[in-house]
Design an enzyme around this catalytic site. Structure first.
Site, short mmCIF file in Angstrom:
data_model
loop_
_atom_site.label_atom_id
_atom_site.label_comp_id
_atom_site.label_asym_id
_atom_site.label_seq_id
_atom_site.Cartn_x
_atom_site.Cartn_y
_atom_site.Cartn_z
N THR A 1 5.07 19.88 -62.72
CA THR A 1 5.83 20.09 -61.50
C THR A 1 5.45 21.45 -60.95
O THR A 1 5.36 22.42 -61.70
CB THR A 1 7.34 19.98 -61.76
OG1 THR A 1 8.04 20.35 -60.59
CG2 THR A 1 7.81 20.84 -62.92
N GLU B 1 11.88 16.85 -63.88
CA GLU B 1 12.54 17.25 -65.13
C GLU B 1 13.60 16.25 -65.59
O GLU B 1 14.16 16.39 -66.66
CB GLU B 1 13.20 18.63 -64.95
CG GLU B 1 12.22 19.79 -64.86
CD GLU B 1 11.75 20.08 -63.44
OE1 GLU B 1 11.80 19.17 -62.59
OE2 GLU B 1 11.31 21.23 -63.18
N LYS C 1 8.85 20.73 -48.43
CA LYS C 1 8.51 19.36 -48.81
C LYS C 1 7.84 18.66 -47.65
O LYS C 1 8.43 18.46 -46.61
CB LYS C 1 9.78 18.61 -49.18
CG LYS C 1 10.27 19.00 -50.55
CD LYS C 1 10.66 17.78 -51.32
CE LYS C 1 10.24 17.91 -52.76
NZ LYS C 1 10.67 16.76 -53.54
N TRP D 1 5.09 18.91 -52.54
CA TRP D 1 5.60 20.26 -52.43
C TRP D 1 4.54 21.23 -51.94
O TRP D 1 3.40 21.15 -52.35
CB TRP D 1 6.08 20.75 -53.80
CG TRP D 1 7.40 20.19 -54.18
CD1 TRP D 1 7.91 18.98 -53.79
CD2 TRP D 1 8.37 20.80 -55.02
NE1 TRP D 1 9.15 18.82 -54.36
CE2 TRP D 1 9.45 19.91 -55.11
CE3 TRP D 1 8.43 22.02 -55.70
CZ2 TRP D 1 10.58 20.20 -55.87
CZ3 TRP D 1 9.56 22.30 -56.45
CH2 TRP D 1 10.62 21.40 -56.53
P1 AMP Z 1 10.27 16.62 -57.80
O1 AMP Z 1 10.43 17.23 -59.15
O2 AMP Z 1 8.96 16.89 -57.17
O3 AMP Z 1 10.61 15.16 -57.84
O4 AMP Z 1 11.32 17.32 -56.82
C1 AMP Z 1 12.69 17.35 -57.13
C2 AMP Z 1 13.44 17.95 -55.97
O5 AMP Z 1 13.27 17.17 -54.80
C3 AMP Z 1 14.93 18.00 -56.18
O6 AMP Z 1 15.32 19.10 -56.96
C4 AMP Z 1 15.42 18.08 -54.74
O7 AMP Z 1 15.32 19.39 -54.23
C5 AMP Z 1 14.43 17.24 -53.98
N1 AMP Z 1 14.97 15.88 -53.76
C6 AMP Z 1 14.67 14.76 -54.45
N2 AMP Z 1 15.33 13.71 -53.93
C7 AMP Z 1 16.08 14.16 -52.90
C8 AMP Z 1 17.00 13.56 -51.98
N3 AMP Z 1 17.26 12.27 -51.99
N4 AMP Z 1 17.58 14.37 -51.06
C9 AMP Z 1 17.32 15.69 -51.03
N5 AMP Z 1 16.46 16.31 -51.86
C10 AMP Z 1 15.85 15.56 -52.79
#
Ligand code: AMP
Length: 553
Positions: free
Chosen positions: A193, A338, A451, A456
């Protein structure tokens, strides 16, 4: 303590495929390949069954053993969603090694870091990534071989040592193989990540956590998966195991449909219709493309019932459009690498069905309730738990058997926050409310990561480049809303006294330093930037000041 007297069978990933192969032998796995054009110019369609997949995953495990891969070794993949990637999920983990899904959209430097940090012994790649592998291979000297996921006829003319052909490897083996049995806490998968600071961090999943997560993700209020489901994961298998779909499909005997590289509206719609897909999952950007295509062509879905959306916040208009224009339930989900990754999913409770449509919609726009196994709370700055009233917001903390305890080869110590009872909680970096019914809603994120299309972009990396320009004194990069990509980076920069630089020159300065899609969309010059008392950039204020900012179109 009196011990239970039930069989001590470890929860192993190989058992998922064995279950499907025995009880759903004829159920299909359909993939759009990256080789050879199909009749419409996109990848040809490949189809086979769980029984076929099991045999080939076993052949793959035999081939890996012959190549010298042993338990605990990491095997990298650079691949789209397809049947060979599926075989790697099971062949690699099944033999006791670790499948390391690498995100090919990352910048070269990050890829080099990740492959070397993981110490991948072999890397398997789809033909799409041939040029990438050509650049990567010399920088990853510890990789013993690069395996093109194709047959001999399609092998790329690559000038790298130790280039291998997937079909030749698999074809040389019998498939007469018994999966080994081992401790269910053995590592099974690895996914990096990329946070806001420092290098990407590895999240190392275990067999046990993967199976428990697949169970929980299958349930009626989550993916509602069964042997009648036809599921198409648009979310890539290099994004946290495609949200568990490759595991939960064989667990339930669901038909699996893999879209390959075809994630545009037309390619997806064709697969949905041809394969009678009932359930799908992806990030908001993908659904925006699909919905626009559907509306332009006045198309309707014949079989699609559920579209799970997550990875970033789903716009309410998208949830409404799926329902009102297409009769599809759009379920909002939240999670993170995570967390394996599902944390919450939004489905109404029985008691909420009687609410007014407006009230129901308000709930449906939230990120939802925790899936079984996840505990969640919000806390204030001092770590005190905040009320579940749907109003108070605070740092969102989680714990559970599918939540990370520490990062792979972590040098920085435990990321967990320990509460007064001595329990460790993982800080998600998100800020949220939780209501009395347990529905969570993200209000903000403590991280400043941008995002874009489900990927990211590190604001800090982009700031570092801006300030490396001789004419720039200070810079902040923030994400601003974008209709297609969700967010795109905007540079807010202060020039050095007397120095001159234009917007175009600064944007040009990014070229070659980051992946193309990381390059900011715009620059705005200001006299000064807001700071905290300790001199840190105050991005919350900056975002507030620029909340009406519109990117050039
Ligand atoms: P990742 O580890 O790349 O899947 O990113 C995780 C992060 O994405 C989370 O901590 C959130 O900040 C964001 N995220 C994931 N799903 C959502 C959602 N439905 N609404 C808002 N933020 C989200």
């Amino acid at each position: 303590m009196l011990r239970g007297l039930m069989m001590d069978n470890p929860l192993l990933i190989s058992s998922l495929l064995d279950h499907a192969a025995q009880n759903h032998a004829d159920t299909e796995i359909v993939s759009r390949t990256v080789e050879g054009p199909g009749k419409d110019g996109t990848g040809a369609i490949h189809r086979y069954t769980y029984a076929d997949a099991q045999k080939r995953a076993k052949q793959l495990a035999q081939a890996l053993a012959r190549l010298g891969v042993v338990a605990g070794d990491r095997v990298g993949t650079l691949a789209w969603n397809g049947y060979r990637h599926f075989e790697l999920y099971f062949g690699v983990s099944g033999m006791g090694a670790v499948v390391h899904t690498v995100n090919p959209r990352l910048f070269l430097e990050q890829l080099v870091y990740i492959v070397n940090h993981a110490e991948d012994k072999y890397v398997f790649f789809d033909l799409t990534f041939t040029q990438l592998v050509e650049k990567l291979a010399p920088l990853c000297p510890a990789v013993k071989g690069w395996v093109a996921m194709t047959d001999r006829a399609h092998m790329p003319p690559l000038k790298i040592p130790a280039l291998l052909c997937y079909e030749e490897l698999v074809g040389a083996e019998s498939g007469h193989y018994d999966w080994p049995s081992f401790d269910e806490n053995t590592a099974s998968g690895l996914c990096y990540t990329s946070g806001t600071t420092g290098n990407p961090k590895g999240v190392l999943y275990a067999h046990r956590s993967t199976i428990l997560h697949a169970y929980a993700a299958s349930l009626p209020d989550v993916f509602n998966c069964s042997a009648r489901t036809v599921i198409l994961p648009v979310v890539p298998m290099f994004h946290v195991n495609a949200w568990s779909v490759p595991y939960l499909a064989p667990l339930n005997g669901a038909k699996l449909v893999f879209p390959g590289a075809g994630m545009d509206g037309k390619s997806l719609y064709e697969l949905f219709e041809a394969e009678k897909v009932t359930t799908t999952a992806g990030v908001p950007t993908v659904w925006l493309g699909l919905l626009a295509f559907m509306k332009q062509n006045n198309f309707r879905f014949s079989t699609l019932k559920t579209a799970v959306v997550g990875g970033s916040a789903a716009p309410p208009a998208m949830i409404a459009s799926f329902r009102d224009d297409f009769g599809v339930t759009c379920q909002h989900a939240w999670g993170m690498t995570e967390m394996s990754p599902l944390g919450t999913l939004c489905t109404l409770k029985g008691t909420q069905e009687a609410l007014s449509p407006a009230k129901r919609f308000e709930i449906e726009c939230k990120q939802g309730r925790v899936i079984y196994g996840v505990k969640m709370k919000i806390v204030d700055g001092e770590g005190r738990e905040l009320p579940r009233d749907g109003k108070a917001f605070g740092d969102l903390l989680v714990r559970g058997p599918c939540v990370l305890r520490e990062y792979f080869k972590d040098e920085g110590g435990s990321p967990l926050r320990v509460d007064e009872k001595g329990n460790g909680w993982f800080p998600t970096g998100d800020v949220a409310t939780i209501d009395a019914d347990g529905f969570m809603q993200i209000t903000d994120r403590s991280k400043d990561v941008i995002k874009s299309g489900g990927e990211w972009i590190s604001s800090i990396d982009l700031e570092n480049i801006a300030v490396a320009h001789p004419a720039i004194a200070e810079a902040a990069v923030i994400g601003v809303p974008h209709p297609k990509w969700d967010e795109r980076p905007l540079v807010v920069a202060v020039k050095r006294p007397g120095a001159a630089v234009t917007r175009e020159e600064l944007l040009e300065f990014y070229e070659g330093k980051v992946a193309k899609w990381w390059i900011p969309d715009d620059v705005t010059f200001v006299e000064q930037l807001p700071h905290t008392a300790t001199g840190k950039l105050l991005k919350t204020q900056l975002r507030q000041e620029l909340k009406d900012y519109r990117l050039p179109t």
